[in-house]
Design a protein around this motif. Structure first.
Motif, PDB file in Angstrom:
ATOM      1  N   LEU A  70     -41.757  11.885  -2.172  1.00  0.00           N
ATOM      2  CA  LEU A  70     -42.386  10.564  -2.275  1.00  0.00           C
ATOM      3  C   LEU A  70     -41.502   9.551  -1.543  1.00  0.00           C
ATOM      4  O   LEU A  70     -40.281   9.569  -1.658  1.00  0.00           O
ATOM      5  N   ASP A 105     -39.883  18.567 -12.746  1.00  0.00           N
ATOM      6  CA  ASP A 105     -40.666  17.336 -12.913  1.00  0.00           C
ATOM      7  C   ASP A 105     -42.095  17.671 -13.315  1.00  0.00           C
ATOM      8  O   ASP A 105     -42.685  17.030 -14.191  1.00  0.00           O
ATOM      9  N   LEU A 132     -48.248   4.315 -12.280  1.00  0.00           N
ATOM     10  CA  LEU A 132     -47.583   3.440 -11.325  1.00  0.00           C
ATOM     11  C   LEU A 132     -47.646   2.021 -11.869  1.00  0.00           C
ATOM     12  O   LEU A 132     -48.739   1.496 -12.120  1.00  0.00           O
ATOM     13  N   VAL A 140     -42.962   4.686 -10.883  1.00  0.00           N
ATOM     14  CA  VAL A 140     -43.729   5.600 -11.719  1.00  0.00           C
ATOM     15  C   VAL A 140     -43.052   5.626 -13.085  1.00  0.00           C
ATOM     16  O   VAL A 140     -41.835   5.796 -13.176  1.00  0.00           O
ATOM     17  N   ILE A 191     -40.126  15.886  -5.479  1.00  0.00           N
ATOM     18  CA  ILE A 191     -40.742  16.320  -6.739  1.00  0.00           C
ATOM     19  C   ILE A 191     -40.312  17.751  -6.999  1.00  0.00           C
ATOM     20  O   ILE A 191     -40.549  18.650  -6.190  1.00  0.00           O
ATOM     21  N   PHE A 240     -48.218   9.610  -6.193  1.00  0.00           N
ATOM     22  CA  PHE A 240     -47.402  10.546  -6.979  1.00  0.00           C
ATOM     23  C   PHE A 240     -48.232  11.632  -7.632  1.00  0.00           C
ATOM     24  O   PHE A 240     -47.793  12.782  -7.737  1.00  0.00           O
ATOM     25  N   GLN A 241     -49.448  11.297  -8.098  1.00  0.00           N
ATOM     26  CA  GLN A 241     -50.259  12.310  -8.766  1.00  0.00           C
ATOM     27  C   GLN A 241     -50.702  13.382  -7.782  1.00  0.00           C
ATOM     28  O   GLN A 241     -50.710  14.577  -8.115  1.00  0.00           O
ATOM     29  N   TYR A 273     -48.434   9.694 -16.579  1.00  0.00           N
ATOM     30  CA  TYR A 273     -47.517   8.993 -15.686  1.00  0.00           C
ATOM     31  C   TYR A 273     -48.306   7.884 -14.990  1.00  0.00           C
ATOM     32  O   TYR A 273     -49.414   8.110 -14.512  1.00  0.00           O
ATOM     33  N   LEU A 305     -45.232   6.510  -2.665  1.00  0.00           N
ATOM     34  CA  LEU A 305     -44.976   6.542  -4.108  1.00  0.00           C
ATOM     35  C   LEU A 305     -46.272   6.425  -4.913  1.00  0.00           C
ATOM     36  O   LEU A 305     -46.416   7.071  -5.966  1.00  0.00           O
ATOM     37  N   MET A 324     -38.145   7.612  -8.705  1.00  0.00           N
ATOM     38  CA  MET A 324     -39.530   7.308  -8.337  1.00  0.00           C
ATOM     39  C   MET A 324     -39.779   5.813  -8.491  1.00  0.00           C
ATOM     40  O   MET A 324     -40.590   5.358  -9.310  1.00  0.00           O
ATOM     41  N   GLY A 378     -37.607  11.370 -11.573  1.00  0.00           N
ATOM     42  CA  GLY A 378     -37.077  11.604 -10.235  1.00  0.00           C
ATOM     43  C   GLY A 378     -35.581  11.778 -10.187  1.00  0.00           C
ATOM     44  O   GLY A 378     -34.845  10.822 -10.418  1.00  0.00           O
TER      45      GLY A 378
END
Length: 362
Positions: free
Chosen positions: A359, A48, A22, A12, A44, A341-342, A20, A338, A139, A75
């Motif tokens: 994650l 963050d 990936l 990320v 998280i 993440f959102q 953000y 991962l 991350m 992260g």
């Protein structure tokens, strides 16, 4: 046998507030004295989320210089397995290939006034994993631990998400240490998120008269009881001031630890405390908070203390997690890939659907 380390990995990448992504990036190269780890889990944190959302604390405004940087892998609550290191790193940290390790979130300089006095968590030119380009965070599939980092071994027999909880728990224990809790204290903890639950557990370990947890969510208050609170108050339905007053013959609480980062929790704490009480602030606020300072001075002569990071508390936090004393399966409520993440950030933002979101890169 060692891992075959690829040239590319998923990570990320922060391109700015609410941006953000990936991406596929190069696996970082380890320099002499450093270690490369394969990340197993990364939590998280509320900070963050606030960085992601563009809080002035991180990105600056007309009154504040920017603190976070773009093109950084976020992260700072991570755990991983050592896949590359040299003799210097092995001897410094007492680790070996294949060991599971965590690292404190701060990377101190070890040369400034604070570092030389053992106050490394206040290092003046410090880096923090996940916020600065020099120290990319967890991350990602792999990350490098710089020679200046503080690295600790952790059991390979516990789930990775439990091991990654060492970071928030160490922070909680540092706040508890700052509170100087005694046996006859009534201790109030505001907020039963990851930091607040750690405070509850740490405060209970000090064996005060009462540990009182405040929150809006019944399920989090139930979890606080499992962590050691003997009294819980749902501030949505009950009058916390009346509860504390009845518990203390009208004097007020001895100690108040703030773990919500919500502006309303600050005057709440000042009002709940007795005269000469102790207020410990750990929350990271998204904006400025104003209070009536006369409560602190003329009315009650309070001791108001801040708490930052988890200096010197990591071994105790790791031991507490490894001991099985905490309901870790309930605290580590959500594990996501991962790539999700959102969704993880959204869960943290909702405040009511999760406790600790982690994650998993693999």
């Amino acid at each position: 046998m060692t891992d075959r380390i690829p040239e590319k990995m998923q990570a990320v990448v922060c391109h700015g507030p609410r941006d953000y992504r990936l991406e596929e990036v190069a696996v970082p190269l380890r320099r002499p004295g450093e270690a490369l780890i394969r990340v197993e889990a990364v939590g998280i944190c509320a900070s963050d989320l606030k960085c992601h959302d563009g809080a002035a604390k991180f990105w600056g405004d007309e009154n504040r210089a920017a603190w976070a940087e773009t093109m950084v892998i976020p992260g700072h609550e991570f755990v991983g397995r050592v896949v590359e290191l040299d003799d210097a790193a092995a001897q410094r940290w007492h680790i070996s290939m294949g060991d599971r390790v965590v690292s404190e979130q701060i990377v101190p300089c070890w040369e400034c006034r604070y570092c030389k006095r053992g106050e490394y968590h206040m290092c003046r030119p410090h880096d923090i994993f996940g916020f600065k380009r020099r120290t990319p965070g967890g991350m990602a599939s792999y990350m490098v631990l710089p020679a200046e980092a503080l690295v600790h071994r952790v059991s390979g027999d516990i789930p990775a998400q439990h091991a990654a909880f060492a970071e928030p728990l160490a922070c909680s224990l540092h706040a508890v240490e700052r509170a100087l809790i005694t046996f006859d204290d009534v201790v109030v903890i505001a907020g039963c998120g990851p930091i607040g639950l750690g405070m509850v557990a740490g405060a209970r370990a000090k064996n005060p008269m009462h540990v009182v947890a405040l929150d809006l969510a019944p399920e989090k208050l139930e979890l606080a009881r499992a962590c050691g609170a003997d009294i819980t108050v749902n501030i949505a339905t009950d009058d916390a001031l009346a509860v504390i007053s009845a518990l203390t013959d009208g004097y007020g609480a001895d100690v108040y630890l703030e773990a919500t980062g919500h502006p309303s929790a600050v005057p709440q704490g000042l009002n709940l405390l007795r005269k000469l009480g102790r207020y410990i602030e750990y929350g990271v606020f998204g904006s400025d908070v104003s209070v009536d300072w006369s409560i602190i001075s003329d009315d009650k002569e309070l001791d108001v203390l801040g708490a930052h990071l988890g200096p010197h508390c990591w071994p105790a936090a790791i031991k507490m997690i490894e001991s099985g004393a905490l309901p870790m399966d309930r605290i580590c409520s959500h594990q996501l890939h991962l790539s999700e993440f959102q969704q993880g950030l959204d869960l943290v933002a909702s405040g009511s659907e999760s406790v600790k979101v982690t994650l998993i890169p693999a």
